[in-house]
Design a protein around this motif. Structure first.
Motif, PDB file in Angstrom:
ATOM      1  N   ILE A 293      -4.887  26.048  67.406  1.00  0.00           N
ATOM      2  CA  ILE A 293      -4.405  26.861  68.522  1.00  0.00           C
ATOM      3  C   ILE A 293      -5.420  26.806  69.659  1.00  0.00           C
ATOM      4  O   ILE A 293      -6.619  26.975  69.427  1.00  0.00           O
ATOM      5  N   ALA A 294      -4.926  26.556  70.863  1.00  0.00           N
ATOM      6  CA  ALA A 294      -5.813  26.503  72.033  1.00  0.00           C
ATOM      7  C   ALA A 294      -5.869  27.886  72.668  1.00  0.00           C
ATOM      8  O   ALA A 294      -4.958  28.280  73.387  1.00  0.00           O
ATOM      9  N   LEU A 295      -6.906  28.620  72.360  1.00  0.00           N
ATOM     10  CA  LEU A 295      -7.042  29.970  72.917  1.00  0.00           C
ATOM     11  C   LEU A 295      -7.920  29.947  74.167  1.00  0.00           C
ATOM     12  O   LEU A 295      -8.885  29.180  74.224  1.00  0.00           O
ATOM     13  N   PRO A 296      -7.612  30.789  75.161  1.00  0.00           N
ATOM     14  CA  PRO A 296      -8.553  30.942  76.274  1.00  0.00           C
ATOM     15  C   PRO A 296      -9.910  31.346  75.683  1.00  0.00           C
ATOM     16  O   PRO A 296      -9.975  32.210  74.802  1.00  0.00           O
ATOM     17  N   ALA A 297     -10.962  30.694  76.155  1.00  0.00           N
ATOM     18  CA  ALA A 297     -12.292  30.933  75.588  1.00  0.00           C
ATOM     19  C   ALA A 297     -12.638  32.421  75.611  1.00  0.00           C
ATOM     20  O   ALA A 297     -13.223  32.959  74.666  1.00  0.00           O
ATOM     21  N   ARG A 298     -12.220  33.091  76.707  1.00  0.00           N
ATOM     22  CA  ARG A 298     -12.556  34.498  76.830  1.00  0.00           C
ATOM     23  C   ARG A 298     -11.854  35.347  75.769  1.00  0.00           C
ATOM     24  O   ARG A 298     -12.423  36.276  75.204  1.00  0.00           O
TER      25      ARG A 298
END
Lengths: 354, 354
Positions: free
Chosen positions: A331-336
């Motif tokens: 899953i590509a999550l926003p880093a924040r």
């Protein structure tokens, strides 16, 4: 809109994204809910539900909700240790009572019971009450459709807390975004399923746009004087989201509000829901139904696209295609967002009794 | 829009209007259907249904349909002598079979049976198949709501004959305007009811605009290349009506098409319909439900209007207010429509065996 990572979003997120394995993020999020007081089973079910929403591209109902749910458990808005249960009311209705907990397990239990009853008597009507957020509704109606059921779920309620949408012809936010989901067995690629807010946009996008300093699409928001605005801050200054399709979205929202408040209410925790389930095999054999559905859906897939579109989509297929394509990558999550989830996990771990 | 007589219409009709007493026009129209071969009861029921649509301001579903229905009976598209009947299928479903006749009596019979079954088991699912036009759907769902039921009716089918609406993202007319109606017991002024096409406008307005030489509202029609057009002739040159609310109206229409064709079909005569009915008194006492509904509806009625609007309306109330205000005056028909109805009546009377 797609951002650079291909994640569908109504906002352009400038944030960098980080890939994380599904099993790793599910374990992390489940441990958060368990540390807050959920049973291991509920914690795991909620974490898997959120991860699946990310996998099928529905980020608004995905792992970014971890922080919101955790806060709602910690403040007592939802009860972490609640277990949903099936009851028969004095008046003879089947009611799934979430007992003040999160709505995701309640909705899954309701779907299973609704299908069981519909198999037996052809059709069923179940209420789901006293629940917090129910996650991605389409996950439940789609599951029922995979088993041969037409499934209709709608509801809302709690307008005192959730005045977000103006009625058609009005200029004050008065109703929640009361969503509808319908799924029905489809053709060779699985069910047709939709799940939409009755407002032009879901409420979450206002908060996201405000937090990102972004402007909203045209013609979805009005300011407090009833003029169309693209500035999310106008919402917080007394503005309102517009109903989808004008009087049609308003009528759908109002029917859902009357169901949730007048028929099932008063709303406790966050919302009340009605789930109607029909056994389609009472009407036609599954294989014959699938063959005709495939004819209809195939025609639509082959419709020449309108200017600005690549193709005509079948509601529900994009989510499944997305899940199929993304599962192996994680899953590509926003880093924040990932950072915030890790910090929350660390805080809860540090607070645990030795 | 209102024309000079106060009749709501999407078109400005230049035609002069003539007032006619309700009983007189009902008798005239009933005699037409009877002369064509309908039973006296069916003829009367259809005529009263059409007159009531005029009385509540829904001219598109009113007496102007007399000419269309008569033609459909005379050409054999619908059978005049058919009687609707309630059947239980081999698979255990309740199906109201219109036997190729007009759908208005079939829908009324289905509504009565749906309420009976829902009173008994809490919820019912009925199919209505093999019918012609079903009239104004909201008349049936509203009747059920007056008796304490939540009533949901949707359907369509027959896209081979009725390719009117483009799917979202497409530029060919592929689906019918597949409508939805929902009604639920309301507050002190009766049920909340809506009844809408899933397209931006109903198909009839294209024909009416074409016949009147009028332009359509903006952004409801595309030409064959997918460009927005206000010229109704573009529809006949391969254009398409747009779905209401973009992907949302398209999803609703597709669910209805899958119900009508894949689950209940193949469509015979004109359409197939599903009627879901829930006994609201299983969930809450009628008086308590009404009190909460009235609170919600009263709030909405008092919402400050948006620019360009006089007030916020409750779906279903305008029709009842209109009926209340117009009953004593009779029905204001366009002079040309009344003339055509009289000519049809004369022709049928002249053709009768002595």
């Amino acid at each position: 809109m797609m951002d650079q990572s291909g994640i569908r979003s109504k906002l352009e997120l400038d944030d960098e994204r980080v890939f994380i394995a599904v099993e790793e993020i599910v374990a992390l999020v489940a441990s958060i809910f368990e540390n807050i007081g959920c049973s291991a089973l509920v914690a795991r079910e909620v974490a898997e539900h959120l991860a699946d929403s990310n996998l099928c591209g529905m980020e608004s109902h995905g792992l970014m909700r971890t922080l919101q749910y955790a806060e709602q458990f910690e403040t007592g808005y939802m009860r972490a240790d609640a277990e949903a249960e099936i009851k028969t009311s004095e008046r003879g209705a089947t009611i799934v009572d979430g007992n003040g907990g999160i709505g995701i397990p309640a909705m899954r239990i309701a779907t299973e019971e609704a299908c069981r009853q519909a198999r037996e008597q052809g059709v069923s009507s179940l209420a789901i009450v006293n629940v917090g957020h129910t996650g991605r509704l389409g996950a439940f109606t789609e599951a029922a459709a995979y088993d041969g059921f037409l499934s209709i779920c709608f509801g809302g309620g709690g307008r005192e807390k959730w005045r977000q949408v103006a009625p058609y012809g009005g200029r004050r936010a008065m109703l929640p975004t009361n969503p509808y989901s319908i799924a029905i067995p489809g053709g060779d690629r699985g069910p047709m399923m939709f799940d939409f807010a009755t407002s032009k946009i879901a409420g979450g996008w206002i908060y996201a746009a405000s937090s990102a300093g972004a402007r909203l699409p045209d013609n979805v928001l009005m300011d407090r004087d009833g003029n169309v605005s693209r500035d999310p801050e106008d919402y917080f200054r007394g503005g309102a989201i517009l109903p989808s399709g004008g009087h049609k979205g308003y009528a759908l929202a109002l029917a859902a509000e009357l169901v949730a408040e007048a028929m099932l209410g008063p709303t406790r925790t966050e919302g009340g829901w009605l789930l109607l389930t029909v056994d389609t095999t009472r009407y036609r054999e599954a294989s014959a139904m699938q063959a005709i559905a495939e004819e209809i859906l195939d025609e639509l897939r082959n419709c020449p696209p309108a200017p600005g579109f690549e193709r005509v989509e079948i509601p529900g297929e994009r989510e499944r295609e997305y899940r199929e394509a993304s599962r192996d990558d994680g899953i590509a999550l926003p880093a924040r967002t990932l950072q915030q989830i890790r910090e929350l996990s660390d805080r809860l771990n540090a607070a645990k009794p030795a």
